[in-house]
Design a protein around this motif. Structure first.
Motif, mmCIF file in Angstrom:
data_model
loop_
_atom_site.group_PDB
_atom_site.id
_atom_site.type_symbol
_atom_site.label_atom_id
_atom_site.label_comp_id
_atom_site.label_asym_id
_atom_site.label_seq_id
_atom_site.Cartn_x
_atom_site.Cartn_y
_atom_site.Cartn_z
ATOM 1 N N GLY A 1 82.851 75.403 28.391
ATOM 2 C CA GLY A 1 83.707 74.908 29.461
ATOM 3 C C GLY A 1 83.052 75.178 30.805
ATOM 4 N N LEU A 2 83.042 74.191 31.698
ATOM 5 C CA LEU A 2 82.405 74.313 33.016
ATOM 6 C C LEU A 2 83.487 74.282 34.080
ATOM 7 N N HIS A 3 83.545 75.367 34.868
ATOM 8 C CA HIS A 3 84.613 75.524 35.849
ATOM 9 C C HIS A 3 84.008 76.072 37.138
ATOM 10 N N GLY A 4 83.979 75.249 38.187
ATOM 11 C CA GLY A 4 83.388 75.713 39.438
ATOM 12 C C GLY A 4 81.930 76.047 39.241
ATOM 13 N N SER A 5 81.598 77.317 39.415
ATOM 14 C CA SER A 5 80.218 77.758 39.214
ATOM 15 C C SER A 5 80.081 78.631 37.976
ATOM 16 N N GLU A 6 81.115 78.639 37.105
ATOM 17 C CA GLU A 6 81.093 79.496 35.921
ATOM 18 C C GLU A 6 81.257 78.660 34.655
ATOM 19 N N PHE A 7 80.831 79.283 33.528
ATOM 20 C CA PHE A 7 81.045 78.652 32.229
ATOM 21 C C PHE A 7 81.766 79.624 31.306
ATOM 22 N N THR A 8 82.520 79.071 30.380
ATOM 23 C CA THR A 8 83.086 79.849 29.287
ATOM 24 C C THR A 8 82.447 79.368 27.993
ATOM 25 N N ALA A 9 82.184 80.278 27.074
ATOM 26 C CA ALA A 9 81.558 79.961 25.794
ATOM 27 C C ALA A 9 82.493 80.408 24.677
ATOM 28 N N THR A 10 82.948 79.454 23.863
ATOM 29 C CA THR A 10 83.898 79.734 22.790
ATOM 30 C C THR A 10 83.410 79.077 21.510
ATOM 31 N N TRP A 11 83.373 79.846 20.440
ATOM 32 C CA TRP A 11 82.942 79.311 19.150
ATOM 33 C C TRP A 11 84.112 78.661 18.426
ATOM 34 N N GLU A 12 83.852 77.507 17.810
ATOM 35 C CA GLU A 12 84.826 76.916 16.894
ATOM 36 C C GLU A 12 84.971 77.815 15.675
ATOM 37 N N THR A 13 83.857 78.258 15.114
ATOM 38 C CA THR A 13 83.804 79.303 14.088
ATOM 39 C C THR A 13 82.666 80.236 14.468
ATOM 40 N N VAL A 14 82.909 81.519 14.398
ATOM 41 C CA VAL A 14 81.932 82.495 14.876
ATOM 42 C C VAL A 14 80.826 82.685 13.842
ATOM 43 N N PRO A 15 79.550 82.567 14.219
ATOM 44 C CA PRO A 15 78.449 82.823 13.280
ATOM 45 C C PRO A 15 78.518 84.242 12.727
ATOM 46 N N LEU A 16 78.189 84.389 11.458
ATOM 47 C CA LEU A 16 78.303 85.685 10.797
ATOM 48 C C LEU A 16 77.012 86.492 10.831
ATOM 49 N N HIS A 17 75.887 85.873 11.209
ATOM 50 C CA HIS A 17 74.615 86.587 11.196
ATOM 51 C C HIS A 17 73.986 86.709 12.580
ATOM 52 N N ALA A 18 73.831 85.595 13.248
ATOM 53 C CA ALA A 18 72.960 85.563 14.419
ATOM 54 C C ALA A 18 73.634 86.150 15.643
ATOM 55 N N SER A 19 72.853 86.871 16.434
ATOM 56 C CA SER A 19 73.309 87.325 17.743
ATOM 57 C C SER A 19 72.809 86.380 18.823
ATOM 58 N N ALA A 20 71.580 85.899 18.693
ATOM 59 C CA ALA A 20 71.005 84.984 19.680
ATOM 60 C C ALA A 20 71.105 83.550 19.182
ATOM 61 N N LEU A 21 71.294 82.615 20.099
ATOM 62 C CA LEU A 21 71.451 81.212 19.736
ATOM 63 C C LEU A 21 70.197 80.638 19.089
ATOM 64 N N SER A 22 69.044 81.132 19.478
ATOM 65 C CA SER A 22 67.793 80.595 18.935
ATOM 66 C C SER A 22 67.647 80.857 17.438
ATOM 67 N N ILE A 23 68.418 81.803 16.901
ATOM 68 C CA ILE A 23 68.334 82.136 15.484
ATOM 69 C C ILE A 23 69.174 81.174 14.651
ATOM 70 N N LEU A 24 70.037 80.395 15.287
ATOM 71 C CA LEU A 24 70.942 79.513 14.560
ATOM 72 C C LEU A 24 70.222 78.234 14.124
ATOM 73 N N ARG A 25 69.288 78.421 13.193
ATOM 74 C CA ARG A 25 68.566 77.324 12.588
ATOM 75 C C ARG A 25 67.850 77.845 11.351
ATOM 76 N N LYS A 26 67.301 76.946 10.572
ATOM 77 C CA LYS A 26 66.569 77.346 9.384
ATOM 78 C C LYS A 26 65.411 78.262 9.763
ATOM 79 N N PRO A 27 65.325 79.453 9.162
ATOM 80 C CA PRO A 27 64.198 80.325 9.461
ATOM 81 C C PRO A 27 62.920 79.812 8.836
ATOM 82 N N VAL A 28 61.814 80.052 9.518
ATOM 83 C CA VAL A 28 60.494 79.688 9.009
ATOM 84 C C VAL A 28 59.698 80.958 8.813
ATOM 85 N N ARG A 29 59.287 81.180 7.571
ATOM 86 C CA ARG A 29 58.543 82.416 7.273
ATOM 87 C C ARG A 29 57.069 82.210 7.571
ATOM 88 N N ASP A 30 56.477 83.161 8.286
ATOM 89 C CA ASP A 30 55.052 83.068 8.625
ATOM 90 C C ASP A 30 54.188 83.162 7.369
#
Length: 467
Positions: free
Chosen positions: A438-467
Motif C-alpha cells: 500500500g502506498l500512502h503519502g511518502s510511506e508504504f505498508t507491506a502485508t502478506w496474503e499468506t506469510v512465507p514459512l521459510h524466507a526472511s528476505a524477499l530474494s530467497i522467495l524463488r527456486k534455489p539454485v545449488r552451486d
C-alpha cells in the motif's frame, strides 16, 4: 502484456520433455462438466486461490491449466508435499540396502551416541520417523534448532519422547528431516543428486527445473523447501498409482509403494478436518478417497487408485480442506460418469483452461520513493521506489526490480506485479505468496496474503539454485 495463462491444451499434445500423453476427458471416461465445476469451486471458494491444476486418468492428462501469472514451466514451492519426495528417496535407499527401516536413527549418527542418553530417544527407529511416530506429542523443530550445533538431528535426538516410539502420531518436522539426513549420509550425496538418476530422469523431470532449500549444514531440508513444476507432482503421483513402474520399467519396489501408502498409525485425533484423520503412511496422508501428499497453502498430489486417477494442484489456499471438499464433490463423480457431454462442452473447457488468470484490480500506482510505515509484515523491506511502469524493492541489502502491469500481470523473472487502487501487488511466482504494497503519502505498508514459512528476505522467495 497478455493476462492469458500459458497452458498446454489437450489437443496440442505433450509439452516439451513430457512423457505424459494428453487426451480429451471423454476419451478417458471423464465428464468435462465435473472438471469445470471443480474449477468453479476453486475460483469461488473463500480461502482458496488456485495456481495450477492437472488431472490424469488412465495415465493421460485430461485437463490442465495455470492461473496467470503462474505458468507450466514455473516451479512452485511445495512446502510439505516435499515430504513425499523425501519418502521416495527413502524407498530407493531401502531397496538398495543403504538404509534399514528397523535400525535406530541414532545408529546412523554414531558421533551423537554419548550425548543421547534418553532410552526412548535411543529406541526411535527409521520407520518411526518415516511415519511421524517418534513418540513426541508436539512439534519439536524449534527446540531441535536451539541446539548450539544447529544440527536438527542432533537437537531432535536430545528431546525426550513423551511416549514410546511407534505408539503416537505427531506431525513433527525433525522426523522427516532425520529421514532426509540419513539418506543423504548413506548415499554420500544430496537428495536431488540421489533422486536424479532414480526418479527425475526416468520420469522426464528436468533437474534444472527443481530446487531444494538447504539447512545450515548444506543438506536439503527434506520436510519442506522443494520447488518443482506441477507436472513433476503429477508424475510422482502416477508413479505411485502404477505401483512403482514407469514406461514398463520398475523404479520403486511394489512392496515399498504398498507400505508407503497404507496407514501405519492412528491419527484420528490429530485434526478436526476429516481428510487429516484417516491415517498416515510413510510421508503420505490417507484420505477419504485414496491417499495424498500435501503442503501448506494447498499443494496437493492426490492419488485415487479406485478411479485410476491423479490430481495435482498448486495454490495459495489457507483452507486446504475446502480444496479437497471441492474435489470430492465435483471432480470425483466426474471420473466415473455414466453419461458424457458432447464435444462442444469439452471445447469450452479447453478454452477456459487456456485463459485462466488471477484477477487484477486495476488502478494507477503513485510514483515516488516510499519509506516503511510502522507495522509492516516484511521488516527487511526498507524502501520502495515506483516510477512509471516499474517498481524497485530494497530488501535486506538486495534490489528487486520489476515491471508493473496495469490491469494485467507483468512478469519479470520470479516476480509478477500488478497495480491496485491503493498500490501494487507483488506475486513471487515460484512460491504461493503475494505481497500487498500500500502506498500512502511518502510511506508504504507491506502485508502478506499468506506469510512465507521459510524466507526472511524477499530474494530467497524463488527456486534455489545449488552451486
Amino acid at each position: 502484456m497478455s493476462t492469458e495463462a500459458t497452458t498446454v491444451r489437450p489437443s496440442e499434445g505433450p509439452s516439451a520433455g513430457s512423457t505424459l500423453p494428453r487426451t480429451s476427458p471423454s476419451a478417458q471416461g471423464v465428464d468435462a462438466r465435473g472438471i469445470a465445476a471443480f474449477v468453479d469451486a476453486l475460483e469461488n471458494t473463500p480461502g482458496v486461490e488456485p495456481h495450477s491444476l492437472q488431472v490424469l486418468r488412465h495415465g493421460a492428462v485430461v485437463a490442465e491449466g495455470w492461473w496467470a501469472p503462474y505458468a507450466p514451466e514455473r516451479p512452485h514451492l511445495l512446502y510439505s508435499l516435499s515430504k513425499s519426495f523425501t519418502s521416495t528417496a527413502l524407498g530407493f535407499a531401502v531397496a538398495e540396502g543403504l538404509v534399514d527401516l528397523d535400525a535406530t536413527v541414532l545408529s546412523y549418527f554414531p558421533e551423537f551416541d554419548a550425548e543421547v542418553t534418553d532410552d526412548r530417544a535411543r529406541r526411535i527407529l527409521v520407520r518411526h520417523v518415516a511415519n511421524m511416530a517418534s513418540g513426541h506429542r508436539e512439534e519439536t523443530l524449534e527446540r531441535a534448532l536451539q541446539h548450539p550445533s544447529g544440527d536438527i538431528v542432533r537437537g531432535f535426538l536430545q528431546i525426550r519422547p513423551d511416549e514410546e516410539p511407534g505408539t503416537l502420531f505427531c506431525y513433527n518436522q525433525p522426523c522427516t528431516f532425520s529421514v532426509s539426513a540419513i539418506v543423504q549420509r548413506q548415499a554420500g550425496q544430496g537428495l536431488l543428486e540421489f533422486l536424479r538418476p532414480r526418479l527425475l530422469e526416468p520420469l522426464g523431470i528436468d533437474p534444472a527445473g527443481v530446487g531444494w532449500l538447504l539447512d545450515g549444514q548444506d543438506r536439503e531440508l527434506g520436510f519442506s523447501g522443494f520447488h518443482a513444476q506441477t507436472e513433476a507432482i503429477a508424475k510422482l503421483g502416477q508413479l505411485y498409482l502404477q505401483r512403482g513402474v514407469w514406461n514398463g520399467e520398475r523404479l520403486l519396489p511394489e512392496a515399498w509403494v504398498a507400505e508407503a501408502t497404507r496407514s501405519h498409525i492412528d491419527n484420528s485425533s490429530f485434526n478436526t478436518n476429516p481428510d487429516w484423520g484417516q491415517g498416515y503412511g510413510f510421508q503420505f496422508w490417507m484420505a477419504r478417497h485414496g491417499y495424498r501428499g500435501d503442503g501448506a497453502y494447498g499443494q496437493f498430489c492426490v492419488v485415487l487408485p479406485e478411479q485410476d486417477a491423479v490430481v495435482a494442484v498448486t495454490s495459495q489456499s489457507p483452507d486446504m480442506q475446502a480444496v479437497l471438499d471441492a474435489l470430492w464433490e465435483h471432480l470425483l463423480p466426474a471420473l466415473d460418469a455414466a453419461e458424457l457431454p458432447g464435444a462442444d462442452v469439452e471445447d469450452q473447457l479447453v478454452q477456459r483452461l487456456s485463459n485462466l488468470a488471477l484477477p487484477t484490480a486495476g488502478g494507477t500506482p503513485m510514483t515516488g520513493e516510499f519509506t516503511p510505515a510502522t507495522g509492516n509484515q516484511q521488516s527487511t523491506l526498507t524502501g520502495v521506489v515506483v516510477t512509471d511502469g516499474e517498481v524497485v524493492l530494497h530488501d535486506a541489502g538486495s534490489e528487486l526490480r520489476a515491471a508493473i502491469g496495469e490491469g494485467e500481470w507483468a512478469v519479470t523473472g520470479p516476480l509478477a506485479v500488478t497495480s491496485t487502487p491503493g498500490g501494487i501487488d507483488v506475486v513471487f511466482v515460484e512460491t504461493p505468496h503475494r505481497l500487498h504494497l500500500g502506498l500512502h503519502g511518502s510511506e508504504f505498508t507491506a502485508t502478506w496474503e499468506t506469510v512465507p514459512l521459510h524466507a526472511s528476505a524477499l530474494s530467497i522467495l524463488r527456486k534455489p539454485v545449488r552451486d
